[in-house]
Design a protein around this motif. Sequence first.
Motif, PDB file in Angstrom:
ATOM      1  N   LEU A  82      10.228  -0.555   3.437  1.00 14.58           N
ATOM      2  CA  LEU A  82       8.844  -0.661   3.908  1.00 14.58           C
ATOM      3  C   LEU A  82       8.363  -2.113   3.958  1.00 14.58           C
ATOM      4  O   LEU A  82       7.260  -2.380   4.453  1.00 14.58           O
ATOM      5  CB  LEU A  82       7.905   0.118   2.972  1.00 14.58           C
ATOM      6  CG  LEU A  82       8.218   1.590   2.744  1.00 14.58           C
ATOM      7  CD1 LEU A  82       7.419   2.115   1.558  1.00 14.58           C
ATOM      8  CD2 LEU A  82       7.905   2.424   3.956  1.00 14.58           C
TER       9      LEU A  82
ATOM     10  N   ILE B  20      -2.083   4.333   8.731  1.00 14.32           N
ATOM     11  CA  ILE B  20      -2.156   5.039   7.445  1.00 14.32           C
ATOM     12  C   ILE B  20      -3.270   4.398   6.611  1.00 14.32           C
ATOM     13  O   ILE B  20      -3.392   3.170   6.588  1.00 14.32           O
ATOM     14  CB  ILE B  20      -0.802   4.924   6.688  1.00 14.32           C
ATOM     15  CG1 ILE B  20       0.385   5.180   7.641  1.00 14.32           C
ATOM     16  CG2 ILE B  20      -0.786   5.853   5.481  1.00 14.32           C
ATOM     17  CD1 ILE B  20       0.383   6.496   8.370  1.00 14.32           C
TER      18      ILE B  20
ATOM     19  N   LYS C 269      -7.280  -2.799   7.745  1.00 13.77           N
ATOM     20  CA  LYS C 269      -7.379  -2.144   9.053  1.00 13.77           C
ATOM     21  C   LYS C 269      -8.763  -1.505   9.195  1.00 13.77           C
ATOM     22  O   LYS C 269      -9.540  -1.491   8.248  1.00 13.77           O
ATOM     23  CB  LYS C 269      -6.285  -1.089   9.154  1.00 13.77           C
ATOM     24  CG  LYS C 269      -4.925  -1.716   9.087  1.00 13.77           C
ATOM     25  CD  LYS C 269      -3.865  -0.692   9.211  1.00 13.77           C
ATOM     26  CE  LYS C 269      -2.584  -1.412   9.581  1.00 13.77           C
ATOM     27  NZ  LYS C 269      -1.616  -0.501  10.129  1.00 13.77           N
TER      28      LYS C 269
ATOM     29  N   TYR D  54       4.472  -7.946  16.640  1.00 21.10           N
ATOM     30  CA  TYR D  54       4.714  -7.000  15.541  1.00 21.10           C
ATOM     31  C   TYR D  54       5.410  -5.747  16.084  1.00 21.10           C
ATOM     32  O   TYR D  54       6.389  -5.266  15.511  1.00 21.10           O
ATOM     33  CB  TYR D  54       3.361  -6.659  14.896  1.00 21.10           C
ATOM     34  CG  TYR D  54       3.389  -5.523  13.902  1.00 21.10           C
ATOM     35  CD1 TYR D  54       3.867  -5.708  12.612  1.00 21.10           C
ATOM     36  CD2 TYR D  54       2.910  -4.252  14.252  1.00 21.10           C
ATOM     37  CE1 TYR D  54       3.873  -4.655  11.698  1.00 21.10           C
ATOM     38  CE2 TYR D  54       2.901  -3.206  13.352  1.00 21.10           C
ATOM     39  CZ  TYR D  54       3.388  -3.408  12.072  1.00 21.10           C
ATOM     40  OH  TYR D  54       3.397  -2.369  11.178  1.00 21.10           O
TER      41      TYR D  54
ATOM     42  N   ASP E 107       9.623  -6.413  -4.238  1.00 21.31           N
ATOM     43  CA  ASP E 107       8.554  -6.989  -3.402  1.00 21.31           C
ATOM     44  C   ASP E 107       8.339  -8.438  -3.819  1.00 21.31           C
ATOM     45  O   ASP E 107       8.811  -8.869  -4.871  1.00 21.31           O
ATOM     46  CB  ASP E 107       7.244  -6.186  -3.604  1.00 21.31           C
ATOM     47  CG  ASP E 107       6.259  -6.352  -2.447  1.00 21.31           C
ATOM     48  OD1 ASP E 107       5.870  -7.494  -2.160  1.00 21.31           O
ATOM     49  OD2 ASP E 107       5.883  -5.341  -1.833  1.00 21.31           O
TER      50      ASP E 107
ATOM     51  N   PHE F 122       0.820  -1.214   0.000  1.00 23.85           N
ATOM     52  CA  PHE F 122       0.000   0.000   0.000  1.00 23.85           C
ATOM     53  C   PHE F 122       0.862   1.275   0.000  1.00 23.85           C
ATOM     54  O   PHE F 122       0.818   2.073  -0.949  1.00 23.85           O
ATOM     55  CB  PHE F 122      -0.929  -0.061   1.227  1.00 23.85           C
ATOM     56  CG  PHE F 122      -1.621   1.224   1.563  1.00 23.85           C
ATOM     57  CD1 PHE F 122      -2.353   1.908   0.610  1.00 23.85           C
ATOM     58  CD2 PHE F 122      -1.540   1.748   2.854  1.00 23.85           C
ATOM     59  CE1 PHE F 122      -2.994   3.099   0.920  1.00 23.85           C
ATOM     60  CE2 PHE F 122      -2.190   2.930   3.178  1.00 23.85           C
ATOM     61  CZ  PHE F 122      -2.902   3.614   2.215  1.00 23.85           C
ATOM     62  N   ILE F 123       1.684   1.447   1.037  1.00 23.91           N
ATOM     63  CA  ILE F 123       2.439   2.697   1.136  1.00 23.91           C
ATOM     64  C   ILE F 123       3.547   2.733   0.066  1.00 23.91           C
ATOM     65  O   ILE F 123       3.777   3.760  -0.576  1.00 23.91           O
ATOM     66  CB  ILE F 123       3.025   2.875   2.558  1.00 23.91           C
ATOM     67  CG1 ILE F 123       1.893   2.886   3.592  1.00 23.91           C
ATOM     68  CG2 ILE F 123       3.844   4.175   2.650  1.00 23.91           C
ATOM     69  CD1 ILE F 123       2.346   2.927   5.052  1.00 23.91           C
TER      70      ILE F 123
ATOM     71  N   ASP G 147      12.235 -12.296  -2.759  1.00 22.92           N
ATOM     72  CA  ASP G 147      12.006 -12.452  -1.323  1.00 22.92           C
ATOM     73  C   ASP G 147      13.176 -11.847  -0.547  1.00 22.92           C
ATOM     74  O   ASP G 147      14.287 -12.384  -0.571  1.00 22.92           O
ATOM     75  CB  ASP G 147      11.858 -13.952  -1.017  1.00 22.92           C
ATOM     76  CG  ASP G 147      11.419 -14.190   0.415  1.00 22.92           C
ATOM     77  OD1 ASP G 147      11.639 -13.312   1.269  1.00 22.92           O
ATOM     78  OD2 ASP G 147      10.857 -15.267   0.673  1.00 22.92           O
TER      79      ASP G 147
END
Length: 327
Positions: free
Chosen positions: A71, A179, A192, A149, A32, A12-13, A50
């Motif tokens: 990120l 976010i 979320k 986490y 990613d 996402f970010i 990975d």
Amino acid sequence: MKKALVCGAGGFIGSHLIKRLKKEGYWVRGADLKHPEFSASSADEFVIGDLRDPNICHQVCDRPFDEVYQLAADMGGAGYIFTGEHDSEVMHNSAMINLNMVERSKQSGVRKIFYSSSACIYPEYNQMDPDSPKCSEDSAYPAAPDSEYGWEKLFSERIYLSYHRNHKMEVRIARFHNIFGPEGSWNNGKEKAPAALCRKIAETPDGQEIEMWGDGKQTRSFLYIDECLDGIRKLMDSDFIGPVNIGSEEMISLNDLAKLIMNMAGKNLSIKHIDGPLGVRGRNSDNRLIHEKLNWKPTRPLREGLEKTYLWIQEQVKKTNHRQSIQ
Ligand code: NAD
């Protein structure tokens, strides 16, 4: 032309950050496990790999990038990180990525590296009262995050800080507070609260009921993605290492968040409170430090970002319903 590497580029970010960096004239490589789900990446190069594997990190970070944005993480909303079912994966996977990437960035002579930590590092004992949680940066210790986490994020903050101390690496560390925005997880178990509520409200006919985990009196603040990107870029361009909060100070209860979205959707739904994974009772960003150090803090009202997010999720719900109806 500045060259940047974005790890977690399919997320996402990361995917939004790449759009921003391209607008600013950067050459960008993304890395990613997967491509972004909702639109094509704007990266000049995209490596699928990975980052738990040091050989992949070697390939991905093969030059002295001007900026690396780290990120990539094994992460999700409360349904993923607070059930306890994914604890070992979250800790192992994210710690491996961070250990590999900071070491590889040092070897490659990377000029500056950004690390995305989280408000989840803050001690549970300061977040019991939903009306006055304490999340100033200096309240992180004695450490007592309420999730593995959060512990991994705190450990990794310390890894980056140690590379700064011992190897003079330029690091920048931000603690993000919830976010949200379009093109984030909305229906895969990693979403979320804002996305989950937008989805439930978009899916439910007027007058009916939605379910919510907990009594809805728990409080949070939510920051729209564009403001998060402003914060990241301001921090990267500054001399301030952090860790610093990047979040909104507009604290709201989950019940009021649901009502705000219902109001936008023009729906009146009742809320059924059910048991579920919750996290701390209250959390809010404290923006005194970012304001002092960067002369900046986010300012846009929650409602503005929520409207854009609701419209996007409503569209996804319609598309999904349409696909199901023609199958
Ligand atoms: P996201 O899950 O959308 O993105 C993370 C990306 O990392 C995913 O695309 C995932 O495929 C990738 N990834 C995971 N394991 C990988 C591996 N082994 N190798 C390569 N890539 C891997 O999450 P996001 O919301 O974009 O968050 C980005 C960062 O910000 C994360 O580190 C997260 O912990 C942190 N953060 C986010 C929030 C938030 O509210 N979104 C809050 C606090 C901190």
